[in-house]
Write a protein that holds these residues in place. Sequence first.
Motif, short mmCIF file in Angstrom:
data_model
loop_
_atom_site.label_atom_id
_atom_site.label_comp_id
_atom_site.label_asym_id
_atom_site.label_seq_id
_atom_site.Cartn_x
_atom_site.Cartn_y
_atom_site.Cartn_z
N GLN A 1 -24.61 -19.92 6.52
CA GLN A 1 -23.55 -18.88 6.92
C GLN A 1 -23.90 -17.60 6.52
OE1 GLN A 1 -19.52 -20.13 6.83
NE2 GLN A 1 -18.94 -18.39 5.84
N LYS A 2 -24.59 -17.10 5.61
CA LYS A 2 -24.83 -15.66 5.37
C LYS A 2 -25.78 -15.22 6.59
CE LYS A 2 -24.59 -13.80 0.77
NZ LYS A 2 -25.06 -13.99 -0.38
N LYS A 3 -26.66 -15.84 6.92
CA LYS A 3 -27.61 -15.49 7.88
C LYS A 3 -27.13 -15.70 9.37
CE LYS A 3 -31.75 -14.94 5.68
NZ LYS A 3 -31.46 -14.81 4.61
N VAL A 4 -26.43 -16.90 9.65
CA VAL A 4 -25.95 -16.92 11.12
C VAL A 4 -24.54 -16.29 11.15
CG1 VAL A 4 -25.63 -18.75 12.94
CG2 VAL A 4 -27.23 -19.10 11.34
N GLY A 5 -23.83 -16.28 10.32
CA GLY A 5 -22.49 -15.69 10.46
C GLY A 5 -21.28 -17.14 10.43
N TYR A 6 -21.97 -17.97 10.77
CA TYR A 6 -20.94 -19.29 10.67
C TYR A 6 -21.85 -20.37 10.54
CZ TYR A 6 -22.20 -20.40 15.67
OH TYR A 6 -22.91 -20.79 16.76
N LEU A 7 -20.95 -21.76 10.49
CA LEU A 7 -22.12 -22.90 10.47
C LEU A 7 -21.92 -23.72 11.74
CD1 LEU A 7 -20.96 -24.57 6.92
CD2 LEU A 7 -23.05 -23.16 7.50
N PRO A 8 -23.04 -23.50 12.61
CA PRO A 8 -23.06 -24.36 13.79
C PRO A 8 -23.33 -25.58 13.51
CG PRO A 8 -24.53 -22.48 13.74
CD PRO A 8 -24.22 -22.73 12.59
N GLU A 9 -22.79 -26.72 14.49
CA GLU A 9 -22.88 -27.86 14.32
C GLU A 9 -24.40 -28.37 14.01
OE1 GLU A 9 -19.78 -29.63 17.07
OE2 GLU A 9 -21.35 -31.33 16.85
N LEU A 10 -25.43 -27.73 14.83
CA LEU A 10 -26.78 -28.14 14.64
C LEU A 10 -27.30 -27.67 13.45
CD1 LEU A 10 -29.25 -28.32 16.47
CD2 LEU A 10 -29.35 -25.91 16.68
N ALA A 11 -26.72 -26.86 12.63
CA ALA A 11 -27.32 -26.44 11.26
C ALA A 11 -26.86 -27.62 10.69
CB ALA A 11 -26.79 -25.04 11.15
N MET A 12 -25.58 -28.03 10.49
CA MET A 12 -25.18 -29.08 9.75
C MET A 12 -26.03 -30.39 9.92
SD MET A 12 -21.15 -28.33 9.07
CE MET A 12 -20.66 -28.11 10.83
N GLU A 13 -26.38 -30.54 11.29
CA GLU A 13 -27.14 -31.79 11.30
C GLU A 13 -28.55 -31.78 10.75
OE1 GLU A 13 -27.13 -32.30 15.56
OE2 GLU A 13 -24.99 -32.65 15.57
N LYS A 14 -29.08 -30.63 11.02
CA LYS A 14 -30.30 -30.45 10.48
C LYS A 14 -30.40 -30.45 8.84
CE LYS A 14 -32.60 -30.10 14.22
NZ LYS A 14 -33.46 -31.19 14.60
N ILE A 15 -29.40 -29.97 8.14
CA ILE A 15 -29.37 -30.03 6.85
C ILE A 15 -29.08 -31.45 6.39
CG2 ILE A 15 -27.80 -29.18 4.77
CD1 ILE A 15 -27.59 -26.34 6.11
N ALA A 16 -28.30 -32.21 7.27
CA ALA A 16 -28.03 -33.55 6.82
C ALA A 16 -29.45 -34.31 6.78
CB ALA A 16 -27.10 -34.12 7.60
N GLU A 17 -30.19 -33.93 7.85
CA GLU A 17 -31.45 -34.60 7.89
C GLU A 17 -32.30 -34.44 6.94
OE1 GLU A 17 -33.57 -33.65 11.48
OE2 GLU A 17 -31.92 -34.52 12.63
N GLY A 18 -32.38 -33.03 6.42
CA GLY A 18 -33.09 -32.27 5.43
C GLY A 18 -32.85 -33.16 4.14
N LEU A 19 -31.71 -33.46 3.81
CA LEU A 19 -31.27 -33.93 2.67
C LEU A 19 -31.32 -35.37 2.63
CD1 LEU A 19 -28.33 -31.44 1.41
CD2 LEU A 19 -30.84 -31.46 0.82
N ASP A 20 -31.20 -36.14 3.84
CA ASP A 20 -31.17 -37.39 3.97
C ASP A 20 -29.87 -37.92 3.50
OD1 ASP A 20 -32.25 -40.03 4.79
OD2 ASP A 20 -33.34 -40.38 3.05
N ILE A 21 -28.77 -37.22 4.05
CA ILE A 21 -27.43 -37.80 3.86
C ILE A 21 -26.72 -37.88 5.14
CG2 ILE A 21 -27.27 -36.91 1.49
CD1 ILE A 21 -25.75 -34.29 2.42
#
Lengths: 191, 636
Positions: free
Chosen positions: A37-57
Amino acid sequence: MELAAGEKEEILKHVGAVLEEFKTTRESLVPMLQAVQKKVGYLPELAMEKIAEGLDIPAVDVYGLATFYNQFRLNPPGRYQVKVCMGTACYMIGGKVALESFERRLDIQEGETTPDREFSLERVACVGCCSMAPVVLINDMVEGRVTPTRVDGLLLEYKDGEEKISEENKEEARTKGADNSSSNEEGERSA
Amino acid sequence: MSVSAKDSYQKLKTAAQEKVKSLNDRPVVWVGTATCGKAAGAVDVREFFKEEIEKRGLDVRVMEIGCMGHCYAEPLVIIAKPGHPRLCYGYLDEGLTRRLVQDFLEGDDPCYEFALVALDPNDFFPTFTDFPRGVYEKKIILEDCGFIDPESIDEYIARDGYEAVAGVLEMEPEEVLRQVKASTLRGRGGAGFPAGVKWEACRKAAEKTRYVICNADEGDPGAFMDRSILESNPHLVIEGMVICAYTVEAAQGYFYIRSEYPQAVRRVNNALEQARDKGLLGNNILGSGFNFDIEVFEGSGAFVCGEGSALVSSMEGEMGVPRHKPPRLTASGFRGKPTVLNNVKTFAYVPHILRKGVEWFKNTGTEKSPGTAVFTLVGKVTNQGLVEVPMGTTLRQLIFDVGESVPNEKEFKAVQIGGPSGGCLPESVLDTPIDFDSLYDAGAIMGSGGLVVLDEDDCMVAIARYFLEFTQQESCGRCTFCRLGTKHMLDILTAITRGEGEQGSLEILQELAEDVKNGSLCNLGGTAPNPVLTTLRYFGDEYEAHIKERRCPALMCTHLVAFYIIPQKCSKLCNACVGSCPTEAIYTRDDGLKAINQEKCVKCNSCLKACPPEYNAVVKLSPPELVEERERENNK
Ligand SMILES: Cc1cc2nc3c(=O)[nH]c(=O)nc-3n(C[C@H](O)[C@H](O)[C@H](O)COP(=O)(O)O)c2cc1C
Ligand code: FES
């Protein structure tokens, strides 16, 4: 929300960097979302999906968290983020009036962004300068004693003026290098 | 082990003192740049000083300090010039800055006419103790706030900082625990649980991996003392945490700071770095063999996360939802390990207690609540800011002597203590001493330290509604009563403030309040009804006026007031109100008098403020129907 051209790459780049930077454990989830959020200004859906993938949750876990905490915003903020203090002192002395004035002038409700993405409007809890109540933050500039007339003045100032550099950022420009942990979003506060 | 912790510390201290002394041989200007100062323009003031000093080629250092607690007079500076007492000036602007540089720093005239107070005893100018506020205030944890550079560990060490750690490291943990217990220090996060008892429970836990967490979530929407302490003197809190960690044998600690406090996060991180550099944190602290480090976790802004078990869940990457107790955190906290969680202020007392002694600490305050109470004193009070008074001081002394009473000749109505979990107390209970138990008996709580003074213009139903709206939104939703009960209460209160309250509403409110209190797992729900219960108890007549007469006695609830321009007072020639109205609701009648179109009026108060005091023609009337009545009378 449709992503603008180039925005997708930008998001992926930042998310990639964040996944590199933190340990990929569940405990890193909140700090990761904060970093994106600091970098992008908000949390785009895409970012949340990628993070979920990265953490395997499951992705819903990430959405759940992002909606639970007040800090996270799911829509892009305006170029000027107007935050009206609704702390006790401000509320009692006219914070609501200030908020309503912004809503009326910007023609948006609290929590929304103007269609041209110039202004977004939200409320925050005590900013810590109650003696100047009611207080409004525009990006991270603090404006005290904000009456409806002052609201009009402020909007004019920001609409026409060139990008105002906040005090915090001015300071950073001066001390660049001394403190590389701070980013442009440093003054970020949301509630 | 060849050198003792005390010897290592003494070396650090000597070096720090020399460094600080060498810097203070020349004049120094300290600008208060905590958030309150910055908001008032302190950064500009700092730049004005730098420019003017450079222009005149003076050898003066310009430094930053935190918050002195006198927020009403920001921006504030302290000027220390050898040969003069340190002097504090308030309400700085560009003109005053130039004047001070020219007359005081370049010349030798301290401009007493602009000084607020002197910080050192002297024959020329009064010091804090000469003011009523100074008589009642006693600073322990705020002692150095605003008087040392929060970004320099040397200043802290030069003033005996970390000496308590050095002493503790040569004691048995059991002995440290004995002293903390003997001090009967009570937690300052709200509930007042004895810190020593908590530490002991953690120490006794079988599991050896343990954590120490500092709660700097500060959820009360009207308070900012924890942030001010972290911004003004972060090392004090770090030192308290190191002592706690040594006592409970923890190796890792955390600051849980809300991310809305970027400056506090930055200053704490900077302080942690400096402490590591000096060997006061990390491996082998002061050569003692004791290891302990601290990290910052940024909280994401949910009030409920200030609650211990919710805070821990959120650190684990889950939603911050409270859980059943027991087990307590001291048995199973962060990562399921024994954890001590204390408030910022609680930790801040610890170094003082160990350095100056248990008896010294117990000399201040009351028997059951020793020490001091720290408040953010705001609202309708002259001296707003951070205050620290001994426990046992009465509310009346705090508001009327320390705060110098209600400004603008208004009538005091109530004081709100403890934020969303606290209550509103009227004039009749102002002689209640401030301590955990007395405030509880009066219906409020000590809480986190938010203290808002309310006057005749503040509506008690509106403030109860304000806090309930807050807790309602912040309820995590886990407990049915907390989620639905508060919603139902909020609906009733909203109706009352709109003049739609019904007979029997108050009884239902009372019942719901009891249900929510008893049916909630954590204290968010457990205390949420307090603002409603105390206002019902002490200001029932205001509720009645709203319900029965559709009248808001304080003229605050916008649905129940209307603005009216008194024709006999309006000057005709002045257009101030017309210009001030954001919705063009004010028009000029054929006879030149101004009048308000009630349909367009948004009740923003602008015209009332704009109308020049010599006319004072704009008034608020409640109930709003009074306007028609007045108009009819005038048209007769
Ligand atoms: C809803 C809720 C919010 C709380 N918020 C805070 C807070 O912001 N800061 C704090 O120190 N304690 C807060 N507490 C109290 C903590 O649960 C805990 O009692 C406290 O941090 C323990 O520290 P102490 O013993 O030093 O007071 C809150 C409790 C509840 C139920
Ligand atoms: S309540 Fe608005 S700054 Fe404190």
